[in-house]
Structures are given as structure tokens and as C-alpha cells.
Design a protein around this motif. Structure first.
Motif, mmCIF file in Angstrom:
data_model
loop_
_atom_site.group_PDB
_atom_site.id
_atom_site.type_symbol
_atom_site.label_atom_id
_atom_site.label_comp_id
_atom_site.label_asym_id
_atom_site.label_seq_id
_atom_site.Cartn_x
_atom_site.Cartn_y
_atom_site.Cartn_z
ATOM 1 N N MET A 111 72.680 -0.351 -17.394
ATOM 2 C CA MET A 111 72.604 -0.442 -15.956
ATOM 3 C C MET A 111 73.980 -0.094 -15.382
ATOM 4 O O MET A 111 74.999 -0.516 -15.901
ATOM 5 C CB MET A 111 72.175 -1.862 -15.555
ATOM 6 N N SER A 112 73.984 0.670 -14.309
ATOM 7 C CA SER A 112 75.248 1.087 -13.711
ATOM 8 C C SER A 112 75.983 -0.109 -13.107
ATOM 9 O O SER A 112 75.383 -1.143 -12.786
ATOM 10 C CB SER A 112 74.995 2.128 -12.619
ATOM 11 N N ARG A 113 77.275 0.066 -12.966
ATOM 12 C CA ARG A 113 78.091 -0.989 -12.371
ATOM 13 C C ARG A 113 77.614 -1.306 -10.952
ATOM 14 O O ARG A 113 77.534 -2.472 -10.554
ATOM 15 C CB ARG A 113 79.546 -0.545 -12.367
ATOM 16 N N ARG A 114 77.263 -0.267 -10.232
ATOM 17 C CA ARG A 114 76.796 -0.455 -8.855
ATOM 18 C C ARG A 114 75.489 -1.255 -8.816
ATOM 19 O O ARG A 114 75.318 -2.140 -7.986
ATOM 20 C CB ARG A 114 76.603 0.910 -8.212
ATOM 21 N N MET A 115 74.576 -0.938 -9.743
ATOM 22 C CA MET A 115 73.299 -1.643 -9.794
ATOM 23 C C MET A 115 73.509 -3.101 -10.188
ATOM 24 O O MET A 115 72.890 -4.001 -9.624
ATOM 25 C CB MET A 115 72.362 -0.942 -10.788
ATOM 26 N N LYS A 116 74.407 -3.351 -11.147
ATOM 27 C CA LYS A 116 74.703 -4.727 -11.555
ATOM 28 C C LYS A 116 75.253 -5.523 -10.380
ATOM 29 O O LYS A 116 74.882 -6.681 -10.172
ATOM 30 C CB LYS A 116 75.710 -4.741 -12.704
ATOM 31 N N ARG A 117 76.126 -4.882 -9.623
ATOM 32 C CA ARG A 117 76.715 -5.552 -8.462
ATOM 33 C C ARG A 117 75.639 -5.892 -7.427
ATOM 34 O O ARG A 117 75.634 -6.985 -6.859
ATOM 35 C CB ARG A 117 77.781 -4.662 -7.839
ATOM 36 N N MET A 118 74.708 -4.971 -7.210
ATOM 37 C CA MET A 118 73.640 -5.210 -6.249
ATOM 38 C C MET A 118 72.773 -6.394 -6.684
ATOM 39 O O MET A 118 72.420 -7.254 -5.880
ATOM 40 C CB MET A 118 72.774 -3.955 -6.110
ATOM 41 N N VAL A 119 72.454 -6.458 -7.971
ATOM 42 C CA VAL A 119 71.640 -7.566 -8.477
ATOM 43 C C VAL A 119 72.407 -8.880 -8.348
ATOM 44 O O VAL A 119 71.827 -9.911 -7.960
ATOM 45 C CB VAL A 119 71.197 -7.305 -9.936
ATOM 46 N N GLU A 120 73.687 -8.862 -8.667
ATOM 47 C CA GLU A 120 74.504 -10.079 -8.533
ATOM 48 C C GLU A 120 74.557 -10.558 -7.080
ATOM 49 O O GLU A 120 74.452 -11.750 -6.812
ATOM 50 C CB GLU A 120 75.912 -9.857 -9.081
ATOM 51 N N GLU A 121 74.724 -9.635 -6.150
ATOM 52 C CA GLU A 121 74.749 -10.004 -4.727
ATOM 53 C C GLU A 121 73.395 -10.541 -4.287
ATOM 54 O O GLU A 121 73.324 -11.516 -3.533
ATOM 55 C CB GLU A 121 75.174 -8.812 -3.877
ATOM 56 N N ALA A 122 72.326 -9.933 -4.775
ATOM 57 C CA ALA A 122 70.983 -10.420 -4.449
ATOM 58 C C ALA A 122 70.781 -11.826 -5.012
ATOM 59 O O ALA A 122 70.187 -12.692 -4.359
ATOM 60 C CB ALA A 122 69.925 -9.467 -4.997
ATOM 61 N N LYS A 123 71.304 -12.048 -6.225
ATOM 62 C CA LYS A 123 71.200 -13.367 -6.855
ATOM 63 C C LYS A 123 71.902 -14.420 -5.989
ATOM 64 O O LYS A 123 71.367 -15.521 -5.780
ATOM 65 C CB LYS A 123 71.840 -13.304 -8.246
ATOM 66 N N GLU A 124 73.074 -14.076 -5.487
ATOM 67 C CA GLU A 124 73.822 -15.013 -4.627
ATOM 68 C C GLU A 124 73.062 -15.283 -3.330
ATOM 69 O O GLU A 124 72.959 -16.441 -2.898
ATOM 70 C CB GLU A 124 75.209 -14.445 -4.319
ATOM 71 N N LEU A 125 72.540 -14.233 -2.706
ATOM 72 C CA LEU A 125 71.785 -14.407 -1.464
ATOM 73 C C LEU A 125 70.516 -15.229 -1.696
ATOM 74 O O LEU A 125 70.141 -16.061 -0.872
ATOM 75 C CB LEU A 125 71.433 -13.044 -0.858
ATOM 76 N N HIS A 126 69.886 -15.018 -2.811
ATOM 77 C CA HIS A 126 68.686 -15.773 -3.158
ATOM 78 C C HIS A 126 69.025 -17.241 -3.381
ATOM 79 O O HIS A 126 68.313 -18.140 -2.933
ATOM 80 C CB HIS A 126 68.035 -15.165 -4.412
ATOM 81 N N ALA A 127 70.150 -17.490 -4.063
ATOM 82 C CA ALA A 127 70.562 -18.860 -4.375
ATOM 83 C C ALA A 127 70.843 -19.679 -3.117
ATOM 84 O O ALA A 127 70.579 -20.884 -3.097
ATOM 85 C CB ALA A 127 71.792 -18.845 -5.279
ATOM 86 N N ILE A 128 71.357 -19.038 -2.061
ATOM 87 C CA ILE A 128 71.655 -19.790 -0.836
ATOM 88 C C ILE A 128 70.498 -19.745 0.164
ATOM 89 O O ILE A 128 70.615 -20.235 1.284
ATOM 90 C CB ILE A 128 72.966 -19.303 -0.164
ATOM 91 N N GLY A 129 69.375 -19.144 -0.252
ATOM 92 C CA GLY A 129 68.169 -19.168 0.574
ATOM 93 C C GLY A 129 68.071 -18.084 1.626
ATOM 94 O O GLY A 129 67.198 -18.144 2.498
ATOM 95 N N VAL A 130 68.945 -17.087 1.584
ATOM 96 C CA VAL A 130 68.931 -16.006 2.560
ATOM 97 C C VAL A 130 67.933 -14.915 2.164
ATOM 98 O O VAL A 130 67.424 -14.192 3.010
ATOM 99 C CB VAL A 130 70.349 -15.410 2.735
ATOM 100 N N MET A 131 67.637 -14.823 0.889
ATOM 101 C CA MET A 131 66.717 -13.795 0.394
ATOM 102 C C MET A 131 65.487 -14.476 -0.211
ATOM 103 O O MET A 131 65.616 -15.450 -0.956
ATOM 104 C CB MET A 131 67.408 -12.929 -0.663
ATOM 105 N N SER A 132 64.325 -13.937 0.105
ATOM 106 C CA SER A 132 63.076 -14.497 -0.410
ATOM 107 C C SER A 132 62.911 -14.217 -1.898
ATOM 108 O O SER A 132 63.531 -13.291 -2.444
ATOM 109 C CB SER A 132 61.883 -13.905 0.343
ATOM 110 N N ASP A 184 67.352 5.673 -16.659
ATOM 111 C CA ASP A 184 68.634 6.220 -17.119
ATOM 112 C C ASP A 184 68.647 6.450 -18.629
ATOM 113 O O ASP A 184 69.357 7.313 -19.119
ATOM 114 C CB ASP A 184 69.785 5.277 -16.753
ATOM 115 N N ARG A 185 67.854 5.673 -19.357
ATOM 116 C CA ARG A 185 67.849 5.765 -20.812
ATOM 117 C C ARG A 185 66.861 6.792 -21.349
ATOM 118 O O ARG A 185 66.932 7.159 -22.515
ATOM 119 C CB ARG A 185 67.547 4.397 -21.413
ATOM 120 N N ILE A 186 65.930 7.253 -20.522
ATOM 121 C CA ILE A 186 64.943 8.230 -20.970
ATOM 122 C C ILE A 186 65.597 9.605 -21.036
ATOM 123 O O ILE A 186 66.158 10.087 -20.054
ATOM 124 C CB ILE A 186 63.717 8.258 -20.038
ATOM 125 N N ALA A 187 65.509 10.212 -22.191
ATOM 126 C CA ALA A 187 66.126 11.533 -22.390
ATOM 127 C C ALA A 187 65.377 12.597 -21.598
ATOM 128 O O ALA A 187 64.158 12.535 -21.438
ATOM 129 C CB ALA A 187 66.124 11.885 -23.868
#
Length: 109
Positions: free
Chosen positions: A1-22, A40-43
Motif C-alpha cells: 500500500m502506498s504511503r499516501r493510502m496508508k496515511r489516508m486510512v490512518e486519518e480515517a481511523k482517527e476520525l472514526h475513533a472520535i466519532g466524526v466518521m461513520s 498495485d500488485r497485479i502484474a
């Protein structure tokens, strides 16, 4: 997974944890991230000339009939590919690419 995608998931996780994201939105972001990782892994499918197809078949000790059976194609199609009269379709190329990289054992159940 790209660094950008990992960051997006981490930010979503934080927003979800504080109840801002469903739950629905958070699960959709995780699903899309997993899908992107798989994509990305499929040749890429590599085109093959008739000579390359024949060399692949000979390398694995396969007759045109056996290769055709493996691909779910006719022997005539394989013969025409090898003579460069026609080109294999995308799905057939995907199977040929898999055969080239993993050998015929991958198709044995």
C-alpha cells in the motif's frame, strides 16, 4: 500500500475513533485501500508474439493441443497465434503470462 493510502486510512481511523466518521464510510475507505493494494500488485498483461508463445509451449513440453486445453481454446487458435495470423485476447494473454511465470503446475488441481 502506498504511503499516501496508508496515511489516508490512518486519518480515517482517527476520525472514526472520535466519532466524526461513520462506520460505513470508514469501512468503505478500508475496502478501497485494500482494493488499491491488490490492484498495485497485479502484474500488467504482457503481449506475446507467436514466437514467444511457441517458445513458452516448448519450454514446458506442451503440445499445441495441451496448451489449447489449458487455455480453454482450440488447437487451431494456438496454431494461428504461433504463426502470427491472429493475436490472443486479453484473458488468454493473462493465462499465457501466468504460465510463463509459474509453469503449468499452477493449473493442476
Amino acid at each position: 500500500m502506498s504511503r499516501r493510502m496508508k496515511r489516508m486510512v490512518e486519518e480515517a481511523k482517527e476520525l472514526h475513533a472520535i466519532g466524526v466518521m461513520s462506520d460505513t464510510d470508514f469501512n468503505e475507505i478500508k475496502r478501497l485501500a485494500k482494493q488499491a493494494e491488490i490492484n498495485d500488485r497485479i502484474a500488467a498483461v504482457k503481449a506475446m508474439s507467436g514466437e514467444e508463445i511457441k517458445a513458452l509451449r516448448v519450454r514446458w513440453g506442451m503440445s499445441q493441443s495441451v496448451l489449447a486445453h489449458t487455455l480453454g481454446m482450440s488447437k487451431e487458435s494456438v496454431s494461428k497465434w504461433e504463426r502470427n495470423e491472429i493475436k490472443p485476447s486479453g484473458p488468454a494473454l493473462r493465462i499465457l503470462n501466468t504460465l510463463a511465470s509459474k509453469g503449468p503446475e499452477v493449473f493442476v488441481s
